[in-house]
Scaffold this motif. Structure first.
Motif, PDB file in Angstrom:
ATOM      1  N   ILE A  43     -10.124  -3.353  -0.254  1.00  0.00           N
ATOM      2  CA  ILE A  43     -10.004  -2.923  -1.660  1.00  0.00           C
ATOM      3  C   ILE A  43      -9.121  -1.679  -1.748  1.00  0.00           C
ATOM      4  O   ILE A  43      -8.304  -1.540  -2.668  1.00  0.00           O
ATOM      5  N   HIS A  44      -9.269  -0.787  -0.773  1.00  0.00           N
ATOM      6  CA  HIS A  44      -8.433   0.412  -0.722  1.00  0.00           C
ATOM      7  C   HIS A  44      -6.960   0.029  -0.582  1.00  0.00           C
ATOM      8  O   HIS A  44      -6.079   0.628  -1.228  1.00  0.00           O
ATOM      9  N   TYR A  45      -6.660  -0.971   0.234  1.00  0.00           N
ATOM     10  CA  TYR A  45      -5.288  -1.476   0.373  1.00  0.00           C
ATOM     11  C   TYR A  45      -4.748  -1.938  -0.981  1.00  0.00           C
ATOM     12  O   TYR A  45      -3.612  -1.606  -1.359  1.00  0.00           O
ATOM     13  N   LEU A  46      -5.545  -2.714  -1.703  1.00  0.00           N
ATOM     14  CA  LEU A  46      -5.084  -3.282  -2.964  1.00  0.00           C
ATOM     15  C   LEU A  46      -4.797  -2.196  -4.000  1.00  0.00           C
ATOM     16  O   LEU A  46      -3.989  -2.390  -4.902  1.00  0.00           O
ATOM     17  N   SER A  47      -5.464  -1.056  -3.867  1.00  0.00           N
ATOM     18  CA  SER A  47      -5.267   0.038  -4.807  1.00  0.00           C
ATOM     19  C   SER A  47      -4.143   0.972  -4.393  1.00  0.00           C
ATOM     20  O   SER A  47      -3.315   1.367  -5.208  1.00  0.00           O
ATOM     21  N   THR A  48      -4.117   1.335  -3.107  1.00  0.00           N
ATOM     22  CA  THR A  48      -3.214   2.397  -2.654  1.00  0.00           C
ATOM     23  C   THR A  48      -2.077   1.911  -1.769  1.00  0.00           C
ATOM     24  O   THR A  48      -1.227   2.706  -1.381  1.00  0.00           O
ATOM     25  N   VAL A  69      -3.513 -11.040   5.446  1.00  0.00           N
ATOM     26  CA  VAL A  69      -3.269 -11.242   4.018  1.00  0.00           C
ATOM     27  C   VAL A  69      -4.497 -10.766   3.253  1.00  0.00           C
ATOM     28  O   VAL A  69      -5.625 -11.119   3.593  1.00  0.00           O
ATOM     29  N   ILE A  70      -4.269  -9.976   2.211  1.00  0.00           N
ATOM     30  CA  ILE A  70      -5.324  -9.552   1.288  1.00  0.00           C
ATOM     31  C   ILE A  70      -4.895  -9.962  -0.113  1.00  0.00           C
ATOM     32  O   ILE A  70      -3.811  -9.584  -0.568  1.00  0.00           O
ATOM     33  N   ASN A  71      -5.723 -10.736  -0.789  1.00  0.00           N
ATOM     34  CA  ASN A  71      -5.473 -11.107  -2.176  1.00  0.00           C
ATOM     35  C   ASN A  71      -6.653 -10.663  -3.030  1.00  0.00           C
ATOM     36  O   ASN A  71      -7.811 -10.881  -2.649  1.00  0.00           O
ATOM     37  N   GLY A  72      -6.371 -10.054  -4.146  1.00  0.00           N
ATOM     38  CA  GLY A  72      -7.424  -9.646  -5.068  1.00  0.00           C
ATOM     39  C   GLY A  72      -7.064  -9.985  -6.494  1.00  0.00           C
ATOM     40  O   GLY A  72      -5.882  -9.931  -6.870  1.00  0.00           O
ATOM     41  N   GLN A  73      -8.064 -10.360  -7.267  1.00  0.00           N
ATOM     42  CA  GLN A  73      -7.835 -10.624  -8.693  1.00  0.00           C
ATOM     43  C   GLN A  73      -8.597  -9.586  -9.503  1.00  0.00           C
ATOM     44  O   GLN A  73      -9.822  -9.497  -9.427  1.00  0.00           O
ATOM     45  N   PHE A  74      -7.871  -8.805 -10.280  1.00  0.00           N
ATOM     46  CA  PHE A  74      -8.444  -7.740 -11.089  1.00  0.00           C
ATOM     47  C   PHE A  74      -8.473  -8.153 -12.551  1.00  0.00           C
ATOM     48  O   PHE A  74      -7.627  -8.928 -13.011  1.00  0.00           O
ATOM     49  N   CYS A  75      -9.434  -7.594 -13.270  1.00  0.00           N
ATOM     50  CA  CYS A  75      -9.432  -7.679 -14.728  1.00  0.00           C
ATOM     51  C   CYS A  75      -9.110  -6.281 -15.243  1.00  0.00           C
ATOM     52  O   CYS A  75      -9.882  -5.337 -15.022  1.00  0.00           O
ATOM     53  N   LEU A  76      -7.967  -6.147 -15.892  1.00  0.00           N
ATOM     54  CA  LEU A  76      -7.500  -4.854 -16.364  1.00  0.00           C
ATOM     55  C   LEU A  76      -7.114  -4.968 -17.829  1.00  0.00           C
ATOM     56  O   LEU A  76      -6.196  -5.700 -18.184  1.00  0.00           O
ATOM     57  N   ASN A  77      -7.843  -4.248 -18.684  1.00  0.00           N
ATOM     58  CA  ASN A  77      -7.596  -4.300 -20.130  1.00  0.00           C
ATOM     59  C   ASN A  77      -7.632  -5.740 -20.647  1.00  0.00           C
ATOM     60  O   ASN A  77      -6.753  -6.174 -21.397  1.00  0.00           O
ATOM     61  N   ASP A  78      -8.675  -6.490 -20.202  1.00  0.00           N
ATOM     62  CA  ASP A  78      -8.890  -7.889 -20.607  1.00  0.00           C
ATOM     63  C   ASP A  78      -7.778  -8.829 -20.136  1.00  0.00           C
ATOM     64  O   ASP A  78      -7.640  -9.949 -20.650  1.00  0.00           O
ATOM     65  N   LYS A  79      -6.993  -8.386 -19.185  1.00  0.00           N
ATOM     66  CA  LYS A  79      -5.936  -9.221 -18.627  1.00  0.00           C
ATOM     67  C   LYS A  79      -6.154  -9.344 -17.126  1.00  0.00           C
ATOM     68  O   LYS A  79      -6.477  -8.378 -16.447  1.00  0.00           O
ATOM     69  N   LYS A 111      -2.040   2.250 -10.429  1.00  0.00           N
ATOM     70  CA  LYS A 111      -2.232   1.121 -11.348  1.00  0.00           C
ATOM     71  C   LYS A 111      -3.647   0.551 -11.287  1.00  0.00           C
ATOM     72  O   LYS A 111      -4.175   0.068 -12.295  1.00  0.00           O
ATOM     73  N   PHE A 112      -4.250   0.574 -10.108  1.00  0.00           N
ATOM     74  CA  PHE A 112      -5.618   0.086  -9.928  1.00  0.00           C
ATOM     75  C   PHE A 112      -6.396   1.163  -9.161  1.00  0.00           C
ATOM     76  O   PHE A 112      -6.615   1.042  -7.959  1.00  0.00           O
TER      77      PHE A 112
END
Length: 368
Positions: A43-48, A69-79, A111-112
């Motif tokens: 999760i730290h990778y996906l953010s920083t 490989v790291i894949n993450g799906q975020f919900c940001l501002n309903d998107k 951004k995240f």
């Protein structure tokens, strides 16, 4: 903002795993060494764009793999946004958001946002000023892209100047013209960075004191004292006069890369005079202040990662921390713990929604 799902391939101890999270409390339980912290690091990778624990990305590749490989799906501002990070051995790291690949990884920072509270946080007090500089740089960089870019440029020029110093040391020949050419950008960028750091500390301190009061139930004064020579009126002269020493040591001995951050309690250095309890309270307060600061400047609630904190804090501080995190100020939280029963007794029924995951045998299984 919250992380909806995470998938890993050949990342650290995981060959392949996928997991879905809830938008509030997510607890990872399992024996030490099972891979709980590795999930937080993903999760730290996906953010920083980088690991919280390893300086080299290649150290995060599974022993049986040639890549991760790291894949993450975020919900940001309903998107929904998909974030991808991958690395092949002996290749350049790839980082994408919704299939857009960054030219510079620094574009992604902030951004995240996330805040990590981990067992090795005591290094902020015990270790050198370099550790504290990195900590405060990470906070400022998440909301101030100009600061981040100036810091990158400064470090580039510093590396070049140090290479010149080494060459001059080996050859025995001074090159005053080249030294002056490198001094100028170090002075300009350094003053810009130092001014930002100075104003940041002034704004950060009230957040730190307020959180220390909540954690410790005491009224001690805590502070961060920032020291820099870069803003001295005669700094350019100091830098020039120090050239001979720089050549001998083969490094630049003055500049913002040598700035100091000192933690004090009632005007005494906490490293020397603070009790273990006071130091722990300060560390938690620093991270909570970091959380508030990033949230207020970005307008986004960071994800909070709590790694193995129940073993490091006494019952009183755990109770205070959980009380604070249970407020509406916090969003998604990840907690790791070696003891499932302790996690259930501390959290279940108090924080909803909540999911508990068993981490074992390189797998992650949701529990009832």
């Amino acid at each position: 903002m919250f992380l909806q799902s995470l998938s890993l391939q050949y990342f650290k101890n995981y060959e392949k795993v996928e997991v879905s999270f809830c938008d509030h409390f997510n607890c990872l339980v399992g024996i030490n060494g099972s891979g709980k912290t590795n999930v937080l690091d993903a999760i730290h990778y996906l953010s920083t764009t980088k690991s919280a624990f390893h300086a080299l990305d290649a150290q995060s590749i599974n022993h049986d793999g040639q890549y991760f490989v790291i894949n993450g799906q975020f919900c940001l501002n309903d998107k929904e946004s998909k974030v991808h990070c991958s690395l092949k051995k002996n290749s350049r790291k790839t980082f994408k958001v919704d299939d857009y690949e960054y030219e510079k990884l620094s574009e992604h920072v902030g951004k995240f946002p996330i805040v990590l509270i981990a067992p090795n946080d005591d290094e902020l007090i015990r270790e050198s000023n370099e550790t504290r500089r990195k900590f405060f740089n990470s906070i400022i960089s998440q909301y101030d892209q100009k600061y981040l870019h100036s810091l990158i440029k400064y470090n580039h020029h510093l590396k070049q100047r140090n290479a010149l110093l080494k060459s001059m040391n080996e050859s025995g020949r001074m090159d005053d013209v080249m030294i002056e050419a490198y001094n100028e950008p170090l002075i300009v960028l350094g003053q810009e960075i130092a001014k930002t750091r100075k104003s940041f500390i002034k704004e950060f301190l009230p957040h730190l004191q307020a959180n220390y009061d909540r954690i410790s139930d005491k009224r001690e004064k805590v502070s961060v004292v920032y020291h820099t020579k870069v803003l001295d009126k005669n700094f350019a002269e100091q830098l020039a006069k120090g050239t001979q020493k720089d050549v001998i040591t083969q490094r630049t001995n003055l500049g913002i890369h040598r700035d100091e951050y000192l933690f004090e309690i009632d005007d005494f250095l906490i490293k020397k005079y603070g009790s273990q309890g006071q130091q722990k309270s300060l560390l938690i307060s620093l991270k909570l202040a970091q959380f508030e600061f990033i949230k207020s400047h970005l307008g986004q609630t960071p994800i909070l990662l709590l790694d193995d904190i129940f073993d490091k804090l006494d019952d009183g501080r755990i109770s205070q921390l959980m009380s604070i995190i249970g407020s509406n100020d916090f969003g998604q939280v990840f907690v790791t713990d070696a003891r499932e029963e302790r996690t259930r007794s501390l959290l279940q029924g108090k924080f909803e929604p909540m999911k508990i995951f068993q981490v074992s045998g390189n797998t992650i299984q949701e529990l009832d």
